[in-house]
Scaffold this motif. Structure first.
Motif, PDB file in Angstrom:
ATOM      1  N   GLY A 224       0.569   8.576 -11.916  1.00  0.00           N
ATOM      2  CA  GLY A 224       1.280   7.271 -12.174  1.00  0.00           C
ATOM      3  C   GLY A 224       1.387   6.458 -11.390  1.00  0.00           C
ATOM      4  O   GLY A 224       3.097   6.372 -11.551  1.00  0.00           O
ATOM      5  N   PHE A 225       1.193   6.407 -10.368  1.00  0.00           N
ATOM      6  CA  PHE A 225       1.425   5.799  -9.440  1.00  0.00           C
ATOM      7  C   PHE A 225       1.585   4.249  -9.711  1.00  0.00           C
ATOM      8  O   PHE A 225       0.973   2.959  -8.710  1.00  0.00           O
ATOM      9  N   GLU A 226       1.293   3.545 -10.731  1.00  0.00           N
ATOM     10  CA  GLU A 226       0.597   1.709 -11.040  1.00  0.00           C
ATOM     11  C   GLU A 226       1.540   1.053  -9.991  1.00  0.00           C
ATOM     12  O   GLU A 226       0.724  -0.401 -10.128  1.00  0.00           O
ATOM     13  N   ARG A 227       2.875   1.177 -10.198  1.00  0.00           N
ATOM     14  CA  ARG A 227       4.129   0.239  -9.772  1.00  0.00           C
ATOM     15  C   ARG A 227       4.394   0.199  -8.726  1.00  0.00           C
ATOM     16  O   ARG A 227       5.201   0.201  -8.679  1.00  0.00           O
ATOM     17  N   CYS A 228       3.555   1.333  -7.954  1.00  0.00           N
ATOM     18  CA  CYS A 228       3.886   2.075  -6.276  1.00  0.00           C
ATOM     19  C   CYS A 228       4.227   0.695  -5.660  1.00  0.00           C
ATOM     20  O   CYS A 228       3.387  -0.229  -6.004  1.00  0.00           O
ATOM     21  N   ARG A 229       5.446   0.838  -4.966  1.00  0.00           N
ATOM     22  CA  ARG A 229       5.490  -1.036  -4.177  1.00  0.00           C
ATOM     23  C   ARG A 229       6.687  -0.292  -2.636  1.00  0.00           C
ATOM     24  O   ARG A 229       7.448   0.698  -2.646  1.00  0.00           O
ATOM     25  N   TYR A 230       6.677  -1.740  -1.703  1.00  0.00           N
ATOM     26  CA  TYR A 230       7.656  -1.514  -1.123  1.00  0.00           C
ATOM     27  C   TYR A 230       9.350  -1.523  -1.262  1.00  0.00           C
ATOM     28  O   TYR A 230       9.049  -2.538  -2.352  1.00  0.00           O
ATOM     29  N   ASP A 231       9.884  -0.712  -1.367  1.00  0.00           N
ATOM     30  CA  ASP A 231      10.962  -0.946  -2.426  1.00  0.00           C
ATOM     31  C   ASP A 231      12.097  -0.183  -1.626  1.00  0.00           C
ATOM     32  O   ASP A 231      11.366   1.030  -0.802  1.00  0.00           O
ATOM     33  N   LEU A 232      13.112   0.060  -1.809  1.00  0.00           N
ATOM     34  CA  LEU A 232      14.577   0.799  -1.666  1.00  0.00           C
ATOM     35  C   LEU A 232      14.332   2.296  -2.445  1.00  0.00           C
ATOM     36  O   LEU A 232      14.295   1.877  -3.879  1.00  0.00           O
ATOM     37  N   GLN A 233      13.964   2.891  -1.493  1.00  0.00           N
ATOM     38  CA  GLN A 233      13.693   4.545  -2.568  1.00  0.00           C
ATOM     39  C   GLN A 233      14.763   4.849  -3.654  1.00  0.00           C
ATOM     40  O   GLN A 233      14.340   6.304  -4.804  1.00  0.00           O
ATOM     41  N   VAL A 234      15.866   4.679  -2.663  1.00  0.00           N
ATOM     42  CA  VAL A 234      16.777   4.912  -3.720  1.00  0.00           C
ATOM     43  C   VAL A 234      17.216   4.558  -5.398  1.00  0.00           C
ATOM     44  O   VAL A 234      17.025   5.095  -6.459  1.00  0.00           O
TER      45      VAL A 234
END
Length: 327
Positions: A224-234
């Motif tokens: 379910g990685f459809e919303r993966c993006r550059y972001d703060l991992q926290v």
């Protein structure tokens, strides 16, 4: 998904030997192993980015992720005669993490930390521009605007049903929390944390919860990685913890154990801990319910809206105790 969509499989170089229905998908037994055939709401560019993230994860020796397979034309997204989009993904034998099983909850927290240690893609400006999450302050400011819009609508409504009266009556306490989070984000400048994350090429799953962790023996698979993006991992950790805590009545001991299990594998900075605390303070479930109400049919409001609001109000004290413990 209806059976007619299966004709799209003719676009793939596959031999299907068995098939069964899954959650919003078909699970296929093929000459290329176990696969999933499902709807896809993203673009070809999004699917390419998603696979780029999968490749990065696998380069870090984490194998079990749902890579999208190309069709005969080399495209990741396939379309039917109605221009509906579908993908075929690698799949795994296993069952979803059980949110009532503490050992599995903690296992999924460790799994997230292992993922985060390898989820970095640096130096690709075009990807960063297209798939960059807003900063925490931008996100919270936008959500507070949504809350204000709902409150204004309710205040102007002459005749209110039981749910609307309770929603409006609950607003002051929840909105004060939302305002306080925005204020603290403004006071505790988090731009340095955001900038550091962007320089590292930090990637988030974007939708990590117990539905997206499949357990099978000693190894987990993450889907379910459809919303993966550059972001703060926290932010991934926050979402996972919040979803579990809502299910488990904001059990402080369990919440702290999840955080402990995660940080044993991937440590978090003081700034990240502060952001986790502020995200937990924010009344996200109330905002989502209020926003869902605003977009609903006001002529007939489902009893489920009232049940959910009453449940949130009952959990408020326990949630605030956990937030204080996290502080």
């Amino acid at each position: 998904m209806n059976d007619r969509a299966l004709k799209v499989l003719e676009q793939y170089d596959l031999t299907v030997t068995g098939m069964r229905r899954g959650r919003g998908s078909y699970i296929l037994e093929t000459d290329r192993g176990l696969l999933a055939f499902c709807d896809y709401t993203g673009s070809e560019k999004r699917a390419q980015f998603q696979n780029r993230v999968m490749e990065q994860i696998r380069s870090g020796k984490y194998r079990n992720v749902d890579m999208i397979l190309p069709n005969k034309e080399g495209m990741l997204v396939s379309r039917d005669w109605d221009e509906q989009s579908y993908v075929v993904k690698e799949w795994y034998v296993g069952r979803e993490c059980d949110p009532s099983n503490e050992n599995e909850i903690l296992s999924a927290a460790r799994n997230l930390a292992r993922l985060h240690k390898v989820m970095f893609i640096k130096g690709e400006p075009e990807l960063e521009k297209s798939f960059q999450a807003p900063s925490p302050l931008e996100e919270i400011s936008s959500r507070n605007m949504e809350l204000k819009k709902v409150r204004t609508f309710l205040q102007r409504k002459n005749t209110k049903c039981e749910f609307e009266r309770l929603l409006l009556g609950s607003f002051p306490a929840y909105y004060e929390q939302a305002r306080e989070v925005k204020h603290q984000l403004e006071q505790n400048d988090c731009e340095r944390l955001v900038q550091s994350s962007r320089e590292k090429g930090s990637i988030c799953h974007g939708d990590y919860d117990y539905h997206h962790v499949l357990l099978a023996g000693q190894e987990a698979a993450t889907i379910g990685f459809e919303r993966c993006r550059y972001d703060l991992q926290v932010n991934d950790l926050y979402r996972y913890m919040r979803k579990i805590m809502e299910k488990r009545e904001w059990d402080i001991r369990l919440g702290m154990r999840m955080l402990e299990q995660y940080t044993q594998i991937r440590s978090i900075s003081g700034e990240e801990h502060r952001l986790l605390y502020l995200r937990m303070m924010y009344p996200e479930k109330f905002r989502k319910l209020a926003n869902c109400y605003l977009g609903s049919n006001k002529a007939w409001i489902s009893r489920r809206f009232l049940d959910k609001l009453e449940s949130q109000n009952r959990q408020q004290e326990a949630r605030q105790r956990f937030v204080e413990a996290l502080k």
